[in-house]
Every structure is written in C-alpha cells, then in structure tokens.
Design a protein around this motif. Structure first.
Motif, mmCIF file in Angstrom:
data_model
loop_
_atom_site.group_PDB
_atom_site.id
_atom_site.type_symbol
_atom_site.label_atom_id
_atom_site.label_comp_id
_atom_site.label_asym_id
_atom_site.label_seq_id
_atom_site.Cartn_x
_atom_site.Cartn_y
_atom_site.Cartn_z
ATOM 1 N N VAL A 72 39.795 50.781 36.956
ATOM 2 C CA VAL A 72 39.939 50.103 36.494
ATOM 3 C C VAL A 72 38.753 48.614 37.451
ATOM 4 O O VAL A 72 39.233 48.502 38.491
ATOM 5 C CB VAL A 72 40.701 48.534 35.424
ATOM 6 N N ARG A 73 37.875 47.962 36.739
ATOM 7 C CA ARG A 73 37.104 46.991 37.353
ATOM 8 C C ARG A 73 38.050 45.763 37.603
ATOM 9 O O ARG A 73 37.646 45.341 36.611
ATOM 10 C CB ARG A 73 35.780 46.868 36.679
ATOM 11 N N LYS A 95 51.702 42.851 33.300
ATOM 12 C CA LYS A 95 52.647 41.316 34.026
ATOM 13 C C LYS A 95 51.158 40.609 34.888
ATOM 14 O O LYS A 95 51.271 39.814 34.812
ATOM 15 C CB LYS A 95 53.814 41.756 34.699
ATOM 16 N N SER A 96 50.737 41.457 35.572
ATOM 17 C CA SER A 96 49.711 40.924 36.469
ATOM 18 C C SER A 96 48.481 40.112 35.976
ATOM 19 O O SER A 96 47.645 39.689 36.744
ATOM 20 C CB SER A 96 49.962 41.596 37.606
ATOM 21 N N GLY A 97 48.267 40.538 34.471
ATOM 22 C CA GLY A 97 46.758 40.460 34.101
ATOM 23 C C GLY A 97 46.749 41.290 33.295
ATOM 24 O O GLY A 97 46.885 42.749 32.959
ATOM 25 N N ASN A 98 45.350 41.320 32.576
ATOM 26 C CA ASN A 98 44.326 41.892 31.552
ATOM 27 C C ASN A 98 43.419 42.746 32.117
ATOM 28 O O ASN A 98 42.357 42.358 32.820
ATOM 29 C CB ASN A 98 44.072 41.377 30.631
ATOM 30 N N TYR A 99 43.178 43.924 31.805
ATOM 31 C CA TYR A 99 41.932 44.324 32.202
ATOM 32 C C TYR A 99 41.408 45.279 30.982
ATOM 33 O O TYR A 99 42.038 46.036 29.606
ATOM 34 C CB TYR A 99 42.127 45.791 33.123
ATOM 35 N N LEU A 100 39.968 45.850 30.835
ATOM 36 C CA LEU A 100 39.275 46.233 30.132
ATOM 37 C C LEU A 100 39.118 47.706 30.247
ATOM 38 O O LEU A 100 38.835 48.037 31.375
ATOM 39 C CB LEU A 100 37.991 45.899 29.498
ATOM 40 N N LYS A 101 38.873 48.461 29.882
ATOM 41 C CA LYS A 101 39.010 50.538 30.378
ATOM 42 C C LYS A 101 37.946 51.054 29.314
ATOM 43 O O LYS A 101 38.362 50.494 27.686
ATOM 44 C CB LYS A 101 39.674 51.430 30.453
ATOM 45 N N GLY A 104 37.107 46.949 20.083
ATOM 46 C CA GLY A 104 36.098 47.626 19.843
ATOM 47 C C GLY A 104 35.941 49.104 20.374
ATOM 48 O O GLY A 104 36.406 49.416 20.515
ATOM 49 N N ASP A 105 35.277 48.876 21.238
ATOM 50 C CA ASP A 105 35.025 50.072 22.228
ATOM 51 C C ASP A 105 35.406 50.611 23.412
ATOM 52 O O ASP A 105 35.195 51.615 23.981
ATOM 53 C CB ASP A 105 32.714 50.249 22.567
ATOM 54 N N TYR A 106 36.197 49.452 23.923
ATOM 55 C CA TYR A 106 36.776 48.936 24.605
ATOM 56 C C TYR A 106 38.860 48.952 24.377
ATOM 57 O O TYR A 106 39.332 49.408 23.305
ATOM 58 C CB TYR A 106 37.231 48.062 25.579
ATOM 59 N N VAL A 107 39.299 49.476 25.663
ATOM 60 C CA VAL A 107 40.702 49.230 25.037
ATOM 61 C C VAL A 107 41.644 47.954 26.431
ATOM 62 O O VAL A 107 40.349 48.088 27.216
ATOM 63 C CB VAL A 107 41.820 50.282 25.252
#
Length: 249
Positions: free
Chosen positions: A147-148, A176-182, A168-171
C-alpha cells in the motif's frame, strides 16, 4: 522515435543478458537498471519510461505488486523464471511474457511487439489491467499487501491486519499501527485470503479470526465481534454462521 526503457531485475546475469540483447535495438535507450521492487517502482514514477522489462520474483516488492502501485503506466515485458502464472494469459495481451531462459529471437519478438504498441500510442493501462485481471484467478492466497503510505510504499503481512472494511471502490485495512486504503473489492479479498483466517462477518467487514476475543449479543437476533483492540464489529446472520463454523462457537 527513441523509446526510453528501464530494467527491473534482481539477478545480475539476467540484467546483463537483457542489455546484450538490447544492443541490436538502436531506438531503445536504457535509462537505468534496478535490482529490487522499491527502487524499480520509484524509477518508473520518476523516470516515466515507455517500456519496462520487469521480473516478478524480487526482493521487497514483486513485479505484480509494482503493477498495482504504478502512477505512470508504461508497456511491460515480463522477464521471469516464475512459471506459476498462466503464460497464455500474458501471451493474449499486447504486453509480453518471457519465461527464462529465453532466446534472442523470442526476446526480439517481444520487444518488436511492445515497440509497435508504443508507436501506435495504445493505452498501456488497459493492457496492464487486462494482465492483472488475467492473473488474479491464478494467484495463490495473499500473504501480504502493498500500500501507499504518503510518499512511501509499505508492505503489510496479512496476519497484521485486524479487519477489512468496505469503503466505496476501496477497502480500508485496519492494523494495530494504522489504517490504509487499497483499491480492491471485498469479493476479491474473499477469494484471495485464507478463508480459515479471514471471515466475512458482515457485508462491510472481513475479520481476522485470530483477533476476535469474543462474540457478544448486540440485540435479540444480532451479534458483535469484540477484537483484541476492543473495537466491536457487527456480525450479520450469514456472517455469524461462517464465524461459528470457523471458531467452533
């Protein structure tokens, strides 16, 4: 017209062979060679080559993960010893696939095909998307996700993910260290994650069963999963059945 190209390959002899074969193509200018996925991805985005010779199995990021993270969309020729994927899926696309060891004639055919496509100014993004789509059914279960994170690329082992949330079009991946969009669908994740470890407990959530501490009643007919970080996720009736089977409730 000159074509700017780069080589992303972790084996030095393979890189040297490509450079040797490319000597016969006076119209192809090699802008650099890179020996791992991170440096290769950075080079593509910064140098914006028109053609990339890309290995699949490399340190840090695989060739497939690079494809998913590209901002700039060059033509891709895979040069790999990795034969798990369906070769015919690549052959059906404008972008070619070379299974090592390959001959000079086979290499020439692949390069000529790519050059022709570049000259015709065809949309490489469409071809890349086709390659990814063709590969998806042949990929093994996901073990990590790239991920970016700002200007950096982060590779997250799936066991570090608490749960996935539809957005939406992502998940959204919660760790534990944070949230990321993909940019993936929940259906894709269902098909590519280990189903004994990740359960779709709700249309909005896929939970890592190892992070579920307990299941509580939410109301008369519904439940919630309480995770190791004390977050609570709703469980649908169908999700409850899957979860019940997975963890022997």
């Amino acid at each position: 017209m000159e074509i700017r190209a780069i080589i992303i390959e972790d084996e030095k002899p393979a890189t040297e062979l490509l450079l040797h074969y490319l000597k016969t193509f006076s119209n192809i200018i090699i802008c650099g060679t890179f020996s791992d996925g991170f440096s290769g991805l950075k080079a593509i985005n910064e140098l914006k080559p028109q053609l990339v010779f890309l290995d699949i199995q490399m340190p840090k990021l695989t060739g497939i993960e690079i494809l998913e993270l590209l901002d700039h969309k060059p033509a891709i020729i895979f040069t790999t010893a990795y034969d798990q994927y369906a070769v015919k899926a690549f052959e059906a696309n404008a972008i070619d696939y070379l299974l090592k060891p390959f001959s000079s004639d086979r290499f020439t055919t692949a390069v000529n095909k790519a050059v022709e496509k570049i000259y015709q100014n065809q949309n490489s993004q469409q071809a890349i998307s086709s390659v990814i789509t063709a590969l998806e059914p042949h990929q093994t279960k996901m073990e990590r996700i790239a991920v970016r994170a700002g200007s950096k690329i982060q590779v997250i082992p799936v066991e570090d993910i608490l749960y996935f949330e539809a957005d939406g079009d992502y998940v959204k991946m919660h760790t534990k260290s944070g949230n990321y969009l993909k940019e993936k669908t929940m259906k894709y994740l269902e098909n590519h994650l280990d189903s004994s470890k990740f359960i779709r407990i709700h249309r909005t959530y896929i939970a890592n069963v190892d992070t579920i501490q307990r299941v509580e009643y939410y109301d008369k007919e519904n439940h919630v999963a309480v995770l190791s970080n004390n977050e609570k996720l709703k469980i649908s009736s169908s999700g409850y059945k899957l979860l019940k089977s997975a963890i022997n409730l």
